[in-house]
Design an enzyme around this catalytic site. Structure first.
Site, short mmCIF file in Angstrom:
data_model
loop_
_atom_site.label_atom_id
_atom_site.label_comp_id
_atom_site.label_asym_id
_atom_site.label_seq_id
_atom_site.Cartn_x
_atom_site.Cartn_y
_atom_site.Cartn_z
N ARG A 379 0.86 -1.19 0.00
CA ARG A 379 0.00 0.00 0.00
C ARG A 379 0.90 1.24 0.00
NH1 ARG A 379 -5.05 -2.09 1.32
NH2 ARG A 379 -5.06 -3.82 2.82
N HIS A 439 2.98 -9.57 1.12
CA HIS A 439 2.78 -8.58 2.18
C HIS A 439 4.11 -8.15 2.80
CE1 HIS A 439 1.09 -7.37 6.28
NE2 HIS A 439 0.34 -6.68 5.44
N HIS A 596 0.90 -1.00 14.95
CA HIS A 596 1.01 -1.81 13.74
C HIS A 596 2.28 -2.66 13.69
CE1 HIS A 596 1.15 -2.36 9.21
NE2 HIS A 596 -0.12 -2.61 9.46
#
Length: 721
Positions: A379, A439, A596
């Site tokens: 992202r 990822h 996170h």
């Protein structure tokens, strides 16, 4: 066959939290922040908005998936709390209705508080004649031209209404009959209009404005009834990778299809009285009673993001005091490439600036000694400086390889755009791996230094996104370690499809090895504890769902190993159950920043093994994603990570502990208040100020709380490394 440890059957459902219900509990912890007296008013409204935004995605993906299972007749219980799909949907309805009702109650309380600052949310009919005239002018100028009534009759079937769309249902008397129409409110027009009168500012929702002036859309007819409704659709559709000749084209097809997936939720104003029309709408959407929510206020409270942004200019004192990320303590004012030749460099965002990571790629793009840049992107921001640097590097003749994960949920369109742009600039773009999401967060820069090739590797826990790096807590390391550099080269060769699974020196990669390494480390910690009596495991992650690892943690707890888990979101493990998990504690921290980072610590009789990772301990991360777990071998960095986890475990302001029933409770304040996020901000600011005063790296003594107290004294020097 059931797994047994000792005499306890660890498969009993009462030892586990259901994944979906645990997520709803996390979202409620987000909502709790709107009650925190230490949060400014506009930030409380932001948390209400985040609650709604989170819930939209939950329905589009998780609820949609459960509904699909029910439609297919699948009734097998999930493997932890052992609830069938229908049982989960029923439980979601009960719990979420309670949480959403609480949300709207809190929304209405906070809107009343706004009135103390001369900001009032009103209906058009509450305005003076002069303001209604202004509102009408604004409606005719900015709203009316964008609206198109959609008739519903034999010649006009029920329209395809967009996902998350806000709509107005209208009954019209056409003399011959009573007909119906739907007015879809365009998502690109403002959700609210503002009007000023004296010191007051009035805020009017656009759906109320349209309803008030609805006759402009149906000239010559009498409007009998109106009500507003909102639809959420299934966005968990399948991307057909196997038969796709071009994944880019397949993703674009998928994005179009997602806009019109089956309806999974209908939201209505609780004052809606048009029962017959509502029943007709329910039949058209093919939804059930469980899918309907009646709300005491405006539908879709994500509009509060825009309202807070609008009001924050005038009411800045009702927002958080601005925080500017500071220079990284490991880097100071030194050159990132020169220093990384000497030692590993550690970064802790957003306390420490993400700008050095942006510069890491930017400098590589400009440096004539750079031979190649390779990077994974999951992202990125819509105006990403990293993308610009990668394009520039390719245009400067560097070999640039970028894996852009096209299947990153809800970022597909953005990533398709960047993939095309990078290809046009001359980059070699990899779209991802079949049936896996990449990822991992890794960047490799290869330079020629003194006629030799030297590799610089950045490994991180979070995305290469300069915007979210200001809001998400993440960590990363830049290293020139030769083993890791070799691993990085092999990893990118594997991603490109020209290599079978490599043998790595130090990197541990899913979907093959991360789960096995965790199991091995936990087993070794059990053996070490049985020999030395000092076994300890600490893990920090976003979510814990993987049953294999949960069972292994139960086994370690039964052996007496002390286990401390810092889990912001979903946690399917219940701690504190005698004979099962009595040596496990679980804390969730929800605050100003979104936690996170992923850290995994195994004490190993004082010879600790510490890892950072892009992966949570979720089944999907273990078997359906390409993830990297990497060791932290620098002792000073390792100590910072241990100190950081101990700090978070001591947070008595934002920490909530889970009990043996799966319920979360705020930590009792028996000592001086400690907010771990605020503390780290203060520490970073102090270091930044000292750095300005001197050229050598300062010791970084902690900032003392004005309230003082034992914890501030204990934490002195904690983060000086």
């Amino acid at each position: 066959m059931q797994t047994r440890l000792g005499e306890k059957d660890i498969n009993l459902p009462q030892y586990y939290n259901n994944r979906e219900l645990s997520w709803l509990d996390f979202n409620y912890r987000v909502l709790q922040e709107s009650y925190d007296k230490n949060n400014p008013l506009l930030e409380k409204l932001n948390f209400i908005s985040i609650f709604s935004s989170n819930l939209d995605e939950f329905f589009m993906v998780r609820v949609a998936g459960l509904k699909d299972q029910v439609k297919m007749g699948y009734d097998k219980p999930e493997n932890k709390a052992q609830m069938t799909p229908q049982e989960q949907l029923d439980a979601i309805k009960i719990k979420n209705t309670d949480y959403v009702n609480t949300q709207y109650q809190r929304y209405n309380e906070l809107i009343k508080e706004l009135a103390n600052y001369d900001i009032e949310m009103v209906k058009p009919e509450d305005l003076s004649d002069a303001l209604i005239e202004k509102l009408e002018q604004e409606f005719k100028l900015s709203v009316l031209p964008t609206l198109t009534p959609l008739g519903i009759d034999a010649y006009h079937p029920f329209p395809k209404l967009n996902n998350k769309s806000l709509n107005i249902f209208v009954d019209i008397d056409t003399e011959d009959a009573i007909n119906s129409a739907i007015v879809q409110i365009p998502s690109l027009i403002p959700r609210f209009l503002t009007l000023n009168e004296g010191t007051k500012q009035y805020v009017v929702m656009v759906e109320d404005v349209i309803t008030y002036f609805i006759n402009y859309l149906f000239t010559g007819y009498e409007v009998l009834n109106t009500f507003t409704f909102r639809i959420t659709r299934n966005a968990d559709l399948t991307i057909h990778e196997d038969g796709a000749e071009d994944l880019l084209i397949e993703i674009e097809r998928f994005l179009k299809e997602r806009k019109s997936g089956s309806a999974v939720r209908l939201e209505l104003d609780c004052r809606t009285s048009e029962k017959e029309n509502v029943e007709w709408l329910i039949n058209q959407l093919e939804i059930e009673d469980n899918d309907i929510y009646y709300l005491d206020g405006p539908l879709d409270l994500t509009f509060l993001f825009g309202l807070v942004d609008h009001l924050s200019h005038k009411l800045k004192y009702l927002t958080y005091e601005k925080y500017t990320p500071q220079p990284p303590r490991s880097l100071g004012n030194k050159n990132i490439y020169q220093l990384s030749l000497e030692r590993d460099i550690f970064f802790h965002h957003p306390y420490e600036s993400f700008e050095p990571i942006v510069d890491f790629i930017r400098q590589a793009a400009d440096d004539p000694n750079t031979i190649a840049i390779k990077q994974t992107l999951y992202r990125v921001s819509k105006d990403s400086p990293i993308i610009n640097s990668l394009k520039e590097a390719a245009e400067n003749g560097k070999q640039v390889t970028v894996l852009v994960e096209l299947k990153a949920r809800f970022d597909e369109e953005n990533n398709v755009h960047w993939a095309r742009m990078l290809e046009d600039a001359g980059c070699h773009v990899i779209y991802g791996m079949t049936h896996l999401k990449t990822h991992s967060k890794i960047a490799l820069v290869v330079k020629r230094i003194n006629n030799e090739l030297t590799s610089f590797v950045h490994l991180g826990t979070g995305n290469y996104n300069d915007k979210t790096a200001k809001l998400y807590t993440d960590m990363g390391i830049i290293t020139t370690n030769k083993d890791i550099a070799e691993d990085a080269i092999n990893f990118f060769n594997y991603l490109s499809g020209y290599s079978t699974k490599p043998e790595y020196n130090k990197l541990i990669v899913a979907p093959y090895d991360i789960r096995d390494v965790f199991i091995d480390r936990i087993d070794k910690e059990i053996r070490s504890h049985l020999q030395h009596g000092n076994g300890k495991i600490m893990m920090k992650m976003n979510s814990l769902t993987d049953k294999t690892i949960i069972e292994k943690l139960f086994e370690a707890s039964q052996a007496g190993v002390k286990i401390q888990l810092i889990i912001r979101g979903i946690c399917c493990l219940k701690p504190g159950i005698p004979g099962i998990s009595e040596n496990i504690e679980v804390v969730s921290i929800v605050g100003r920043l979104l936690e996170h980072s992923r850290i995994y610590y195994f004490h190993n009789n004082s010879e600790a093994h510490i890892y950072l990772s892009s992966a949570d301990v979720m089944t999907r991360n273990m078997i359906k994603r390409v993830e990297i777990l990497f060791p932290v071998e620098d002792k000073s960095i390792g100590q910072r990570l241990v100190n950081y986890m101990n700090l978070q475990l001591s947070d008595n302001q934002k920490g909530r502990y889970q009990d043996a029933q799966g319920l979360y409770h705020y930590v009792e304040n028996n000592s001086s208040p400690l907010n771990s996020q605020s503390y780290l901000m203060q520490e970073a600011i102090k270091y930044g100020e000292e750095l300005k005063k001197q050229s050598v790296q300062p010791s970084g003594q902690p900032v003392h709380s004005r309230r003082g107290g034992s914890w501030m004294r204990k934490l002195k020097n904690t983060f000086k490394r």
